[in-house]
Structure formats: C-alpha cells, structure tokens
Design a protein around this motif. Sequence first.
Motif, PDB file in Angstrom:
ATOM      1  N   ASN A 235      46.383  -9.117  26.960  1.00  0.00           N
ATOM      2  CA  ASN A 235      45.673  -7.861  26.718  1.00  0.00           C
ATOM      3  C   ASN A 235      46.641  -6.753  26.303  1.00  0.00           C
ATOM      4  O   ASN A 235      46.327  -5.916  25.459  1.00  0.00           O
ATOM      5  N   VAL A 236      47.840  -6.751  26.878  1.00  0.00           N
ATOM      6  CA  VAL A 236      48.874  -5.789  26.502  1.00  0.00           C
ATOM      7  C   VAL A 236      49.302  -6.039  25.049  1.00  0.00           C
ATOM      8  O   VAL A 236      49.454  -5.097  24.262  1.00  0.00           O
TER       9      VAL A 236
ATOM     10  N   ASP B 238      46.042  -1.211  18.737  1.00  0.00           N
ATOM     11  CA  ASP B 238      45.986   0.223  19.005  1.00  0.00           C
ATOM     12  C   ASP B 238      47.339   0.914  18.963  1.00  0.00           C
ATOM     13  O   ASP B 238      47.418   2.124  19.171  1.00  0.00           O
ATOM     14  N   GLY B 239      48.409   0.143  18.764  1.00  0.00           N
ATOM     15  CA  GLY B 239      49.733   0.740  18.749  1.00  0.00           C
ATOM     16  C   GLY B 239      50.252   1.116  20.129  1.00  0.00           C
ATOM     17  O   GLY B 239      51.140   1.958  20.253  1.00  0.00           O
ATOM     18  N   SER B 240      49.707   0.503  21.169  1.00  0.00           N
ATOM     19  CA  SER B 240      50.169   0.771  22.538  1.00  0.00           C
ATOM     20  C   SER B 240      51.623   0.363  22.689  1.00  0.00           C
ATOM     21  O   SER B 240      52.147  -0.441  21.917  1.00  0.00           O
ATOM     22  N   ASP B 241      52.264   0.909  23.705  1.00  0.00           N
ATOM     23  CA  ASP B 241      53.678   0.627  23.948  1.00  0.00           C
ATOM     24  C   ASP B 241      53.918  -0.815  24.356  1.00  0.00           C
ATOM     25  O   ASP B 241      53.271  -1.328  25.263  1.00  0.00           O
ATOM     26  N   LEU B 242      54.846  -1.441  23.679  1.00  0.00           N
ATOM     27  CA  LEU B 242      55.317  -2.778  24.015  1.00  0.00           C
ATOM     28  C   LEU B 242      56.618  -2.973  23.257  1.00  0.00           C
ATOM     29  O   LEU B 242      56.688  -2.693  22.057  1.00  0.00           O
TER      30      LEU B 242
ATOM     31  N   ALA C 295      46.580  -4.852  22.706  1.00  0.00           N
ATOM     32  CA  ALA C 295      46.586  -3.387  22.592  1.00  0.00           C
ATOM     33  C   ALA C 295      47.723  -2.912  21.697  1.00  0.00           C
ATOM     34  O   ALA C 295      47.576  -1.947  20.944  1.00  0.00           O
ATOM     35  N   PHE C 296      48.860  -3.597  21.749  1.00  0.00           N
ATOM     36  CA  PHE C 296      49.990  -3.249  20.881  1.00  0.00           C
ATOM     37  C   PHE C 296      49.612  -3.444  19.417  1.00  0.00           C
ATOM     38  O   PHE C 296      49.810  -2.556  18.588  1.00  0.00           O
TER      39      PHE C 296
END
Length: 179
Positions: free
Chosen positions: A128-129, A136-140, A132-133
């Motif tokens: 899921n992380v 959505d460009g989430s941090d990873l 999202a990366f």
Amino acid sequence: MFSRVGSLRKGYSVAEVDAFLEEARAAYEGDSTEVDANTVLEKVFKEERGGYSRVEVDTTLDRLIAAFVKRDRADFVNRNGQQAWLDFVAERAATLYPRLLAEAGQRFPSPKRGYPGYRRSEVDEFMNVISAFFNDGSDLTANDVRTVVFRSARGSKAYDEAVVDAYLNRVLEVMLAVE
C-alpha cells in the motif's frame, strides 16, 4: 571505511563488505563486469560480532546502486535516445501494477509447504505504501524499500520470500531509474 558495531553486537562481515566493494569499484571503473546494479541490490552479507554498521553499509550500497543506474541510464540514452529510456522505464513500471492492484492477501504466492515466508499482512501494508508512492507521490525512498523487514510466517499467512524479494528489487530498479 565504516564504523564497527560493539564487540557484543553483530554487524556486516568486514571481509565480505571490503571484498565486495573492491569488486564493485573495479566494475564501475570498467575493469570488470562482475558487478552491476542488480548484483548490488541482491547482495546479502553474513553477520559477525564487531562487524561493520549495517546502516552505514546499506547507505553506501544505495549510493552505489544509484551510481550504476545513473551510468547505465546515460549509456542507454546515448545509444538509444531519451524517449527510448522513458519507454523502457514505463514498461518496467507497468509490470509492477498487477500486484499492486491485486486484493490484499492475494498479491503473491504462498511459500512451498513447510517453508517459512513473509507475513502477508506486513507485505500487503508495504505494498500500500508502494502504491501510494507511484499513484500519489507519497514519500518512499530506495533505502526504505531496500531495508524493509517482514516477520516470518507460514502457510496461508505467508507470501513466498523469493517472489516478494524479486518484486521489491524491480520496485527499486524503477525508482532509481527515474531519479
């Protein structure tokens, strides 16, 4: 080159790390083709008391992987052009989506009967992380992917370790290719 952990703690084998980094240096400088980004991604060191700090070595390995990928990217672009590189990366990234879109608990096969694997719930949470990366460009970071640890499980509560590891290596490959 690296700090050593205390004599009562375990770190990476000094001899193995030193030998591997010497091989990697030679490969990067063109004196050998024994080591590339994938070799570094898959490298696992034995542990020993008083060995090198895992964090420091892992950080260096991440930089080394990025250097190999950057060099390979420049070579590829010089031979084939920027658009061909973008197409290549997009093709590699597309191979990640079927597992990201799969239902939790169904993303990877179970380990062979009697063998341990990675705990499904933890792998699904990390997937899921990753999703999202990419979506959505989430941090990873590459280091997050390279150093993630999953607890062991068996049977229907586990995913096959080798398949998950291969998938995470592909995630790293794509992440580093676009940096």
